[in-house]
Design a protein around this motif. Structure first.
Motif, PDB file in Angstrom:
ATOM      1  N   VAL A 153      46.595  42.525  52.766  1.00 64.42           N
ATOM      2  CA  VAL A 153      46.637  41.989  54.139  1.00 64.42           C
ATOM      3  C   VAL A 153      47.499  42.874  55.038  1.00 64.42           C
ATOM      4  CG1 VAL A 153      47.460  40.069  55.550  1.00 64.42           C
ATOM      5  CG2 VAL A 153      46.174  39.608  53.449  1.00 64.42           C
ATOM      6  N   PHE A 154      48.605  43.369  54.485  1.00 64.15           N
ATOM      7  CA  PHE A 154      49.529  44.155  55.296  1.00 64.15           C
ATOM      8  C   PHE A 154      49.083  45.611  55.507  1.00 64.15           C
ATOM      9  CE2 PHE A 154      52.453  40.667  54.681  1.00 64.15           C
ATOM     10  CZ  PHE A 154      53.277  40.734  55.795  1.00 64.15           C
ATOM     11  N   ALA A 155      48.336  46.179  54.575  1.00 66.34           N
ATOM     12  CA  ALA A 155      47.975  47.601  54.646  1.00 66.34           C
ATOM     13  C   ALA A 155      47.340  48.022  55.976  1.00 66.34           C
ATOM     14  CB  ALA A 155      47.066  47.968  53.469  1.00 66.34           C
ATOM     15  N   PRO A 156      46.318  47.308  56.471  1.00 67.97           N
ATOM     16  CA  PRO A 156      45.730  47.723  57.757  1.00 67.97           C
ATOM     17  C   PRO A 156      46.728  47.664  58.911  1.00 67.97           C
ATOM     18  CG  PRO A 156      44.315  46.145  56.622  1.00 67.97           C
ATOM     19  CD  PRO A 156      45.624  46.138  55.914  1.00 67.97           C
ATOM     20  N   PHE A 157      47.609  46.670  58.880  1.00 68.84           N
ATOM     21  CA  PHE A 157      48.617  46.543  59.939  1.00 68.84           C
ATOM     22  C   PHE A 157      49.628  47.686  59.872  1.00 68.84           C
ATOM     23  CE2 PHE A 157      47.081  42.148  59.494  1.00 68.84           C
ATOM     24  CZ  PHE A 157      46.777  41.873  60.818  1.00 68.84           C
ATOM     25  N   PHE A 158      50.004  48.075  58.658  1.00 73.31           N
ATOM     26  CA  PHE A 158      50.914  49.215  58.495  1.00 73.31           C
ATOM     27  C   PHE A 158      50.295  50.469  59.114  1.00 73.31           C
ATOM     28  CE2 PHE A 158      52.856  47.217  54.441  1.00 73.31           C
ATOM     29  CZ  PHE A 158      53.826  46.584  55.195  1.00 73.31           C
ATOM     30  N   TYR A 159      48.999  50.680  58.840  1.00 71.57           N
ATOM     31  CA  TYR A 159      48.334  51.879  59.365  1.00 71.57           C
ATOM     32  C   TYR A 159      48.313  51.868  60.893  1.00 71.57           C
ATOM     33  CZ  TYR A 159      44.984  55.564  60.267  1.00 71.57           C
ATOM     34  OH  TYR A 159      44.394  56.711  60.741  1.00 71.57           O
ATOM     35  N   VAL A 160      47.930  50.740  61.468  1.00 70.88           N
ATOM     36  CA  VAL A 160      47.838  50.658  62.936  1.00 70.88           C
ATOM     37  C   VAL A 160      49.213  50.842  63.568  1.00 70.88           C
ATOM     38  CG1 VAL A 160      47.291  49.140  64.872  1.00 70.88           C
ATOM     39  CG2 VAL A 160      45.759  49.233  62.894  1.00 70.88           C
ATOM     40  N   LEU A 161      50.257  50.296  62.948  1.00 77.88           N
ATOM     41  CA  LEU A 161      51.616  50.464  63.471  1.00 77.88           C
ATOM     42  C   LEU A 161      52.054  51.922  63.421  1.00 77.88           C
ATOM     43  CD1 LEU A 161      53.464  47.370  61.923  1.00 77.88           C
ATOM     44  CD2 LEU A 161      52.977  47.783  64.346  1.00 77.88           C
ATOM     45  N   MET A 162      51.637  52.632  62.366  1.00 77.40           N
ATOM     46  CA  MET A 162      52.025  54.036  62.217  1.00 77.40           C
ATOM     47  C   MET A 162      51.164  54.976  63.050  1.00 77.40           C
ATOM     48  SD  MET A 162      52.672  54.303  58.100  1.00 77.40           S
ATOM     49  CE  MET A 162      53.900  53.284  57.278  1.00 77.40           C
ATOM     50  N   PHE A 163      49.880  54.617  63.210  1.00 75.57           N
ATOM     51  CA  PHE A 163      48.954  55.530  63.884  1.00 75.57           C
ATOM     52  C   PHE A 163      48.231  54.815  65.018  1.00 75.57           C
ATOM     53  CE2 PHE A 163      49.440  56.770  59.404  1.00 75.57           C
ATOM     54  CZ  PHE A 163      50.011  58.020  59.577  1.00 75.57           C
ATOM     55  N   GLU A 164      46.972  54.481  64.800  1.00 80.40           N
ATOM     56  CA  GLU A 164      46.192  53.820  65.838  1.00 80.40           C
ATOM     57  C   GLU A 164      44.984  53.145  65.205  1.00 80.40           C
ATOM     58  OE1 GLU A 164      44.648  56.748  68.482  1.00 80.40           O
ATOM     59  OE2 GLU A 164      43.914  58.034  66.868  1.00 80.40           O
ATOM     60  N   ILE A 165      44.213  52.454  66.018  1.00 85.09           N
ATOM     61  CA  ILE A 165      42.971  51.858  65.529  1.00 85.09           C
ATOM     62  C   ILE A 165      41.884  52.930  65.593  1.00 85.09           C
ATOM     63  CG2 ILE A 165      41.217  50.098  65.923  1.00 85.09           C
ATOM     64  CD1 ILE A 165      43.361  48.347  67.173  1.00 85.09           C
ATOM     65  N   ASP A 166      41.419  53.370  64.438  1.00 84.37           N
ATOM     66  CA  ASP A 166      40.396  54.402  64.374  1.00 84.37           C
ATOM     67  C   ASP A 166      39.496  54.144  63.166  1.00 84.37           C
ATOM     68  OD1 ASP A 166      42.006  55.077  62.230  1.00 84.37           O
ATOM     69  OD2 ASP A 166      42.852  56.863  63.168  1.00 84.37           O
ATOM     70  N   ALA A 167      38.681  55.134  62.809  1.00 79.92           N
ATOM     71  CA  ALA A 167      37.739  54.971  61.700  1.00 79.92           C
ATOM     72  C   ALA A 167      38.457  54.722  60.380  1.00 79.92           C
ATOM     73  CB  ALA A 167      36.847  56.201  61.588  1.00 79.92           C
ATOM     74  N   ILE A 168      39.572  55.388  60.175  1.00 82.95           N
ATOM     75  CA  ILE A 168      40.319  55.209  58.928  1.00 82.95           C
ATOM     76  C   ILE A 168      40.937  53.813  58.872  1.00 82.95           C
ATOM     77  CG2 ILE A 168      42.311  56.003  57.595  1.00 82.95           C
ATOM     78  CD1 ILE A 168      41.650  58.836  58.500  1.00 82.95           C
ATOM     79  N   ALA A 169      41.436  53.333  60.005  1.00 80.52           N
ATOM     80  CA  ALA A 169      41.966  51.968  60.059  1.00 80.52           C
ATOM     81  C   ALA A 169      40.877  50.966  59.680  1.00 80.52           C
ATOM     82  CB  ALA A 169      42.500  51.663  61.452  1.00 80.52           C
ATOM     83  N   LEU A 170      39.673  51.213  60.183  1.00 82.20           N
ATOM     84  CA  LEU A 170      38.546  50.333  59.867  1.00 82.20           C
ATOM     85  C   LEU A 170      38.220  50.383  58.378  1.00 82.20           C
ATOM     86  CD1 LEU A 170      36.298  48.448  60.764  1.00 82.20           C
ATOM     87  CD2 LEU A 170      34.894  50.465  61.292  1.00 82.20           C
ATOM     88  N   SER A 171      38.271  51.587  57.795  1.00 84.77           N
ATOM     89  CA  SER A 171      37.972  51.717  56.362  1.00 84.77           C
ATOM     90  C   SER A 171      39.006  50.973  55.519  1.00 84.77           C
ATOM     91  CB  SER A 171      37.923  53.199  55.955  1.00 84.77           C
ATOM     92  OG  SER A 171      39.217  53.782  55.952  1.00 84.77           O
ATOM     93  N   ILE A 172      40.265  51.019  55.932  1.00 84.60           N
ATOM     94  CA  ILE A 172      41.320  50.296  55.201  1.00 84.60           C
ATOM     95  C   ILE A 172      41.099  48.789  55.320  1.00 84.60           C
ATOM     96  CG2 ILE A 172      43.803  49.810  55.099  1.00 84.60           C
ATOM     97  CD1 ILE A 172      44.258  52.687  56.101  1.00 84.60           C
ATOM     98  N   ALA A 173      40.695  48.334  56.505  1.00 86.44           N
ATOM     99  CA  ALA A 173      40.416  46.910  56.699  1.00 86.44           C
ATOM    100  C   ALA A 173      39.250  46.461  55.823  1.00 86.44           C
ATOM    101  CB  ALA A 173      40.098  46.641  58.174  1.00 86.44           C
TER     102      ALA A 173
END
Length: 203
Positions: A153-173
């Protein structure tokens, strides 16, 4: 999808399809991990045999395949036309390979170690933050499944906090959703108070 991207995605899926729980168990002459405990071919279930070396090798192998697939895509992909979306597809492909391995009749694990390897390859800080979440919950409650669910649950939020909402963020979600889906039985057991704790012996 361009040919090089398709080849990277296919290669990632095949790498993910190597089930280290089954391979390591055969090397150590242990029972097939799909035949006892949670029947999940993963490190936690292998640990139920009492063979810590086999469990550690399974954990490292499943994590390494996720890391290697994404790392190779990040290092060599850009020169071969692989963009950010392509790397995101590689991440999903190696994860799906673990969940539904073509070499093992599409019966795979739940993806926790492989997901961690993928996250470490995307960014080591992301991987460590997610691992720290898993460790904290595991130490507090001693449920591998609960630790995995919270970390997912936390992994996608960690990514967005560190970077941005992009294709990789979507793949993690997407991976997080798949991981939650694969833990349906564990969720039911947790709610019913029947989930086995880390280190429990196989029955």
């Amino acid at each position: 999808m361009e040919m090089n991207t398709a080849l990277f995605v296919l290669g990632a899926y095949l790498i993910g399809s190597i089930s280290f729980a089954v391979v390591v168990s055969k090397l150590f002459r242990l029972d097939d991990p799909r035949s006892y405990g949670s029947k999940n071919p993963g490190a936690t279930n292998v640990l139920r045999t009492g063979n810590k070396k086999a469990a550690i090798l399974t954990l490292l192998g499943d994590g390494a395949k996720g890391f290697v697939a994404v790392f190779l895509a990040k290092v060599f992909g850009p020169d071969l036309g692989l963009n950010e979306t392509g790397i995101a597809l590689v991440a999903i492909a190696v994860f799906l390979g673990h969940l539904y391995p073509v070499f093992f009749r599409f019966i795979g694990g739940k993806g926790v170690a492989t997901a961690l390897g993928i996250l470490l390859a995307i960014d080591w800080r992301l991987g460590l933050a997610t691992l720290a979440t898993w460790l904290i919950v595991a130490y507090a409650f001693r449920y591998s499944s609960l630790s995995a669910l919270v970390a997912a649950v936390f992994a996608p939020f960690f990514y967005v906090l560190m970077f941005e909402i992009d294709a990789i963020a979507l793949s993690i979600a997407i991976m997080s959703i798949l991981l939650l889906f694969r833990h349906q039985k564990n969720i039911a057991n947790l709610l019913a108070g029947k989930e086995t704790r880390i280190g429990s012996k196989k029955k």
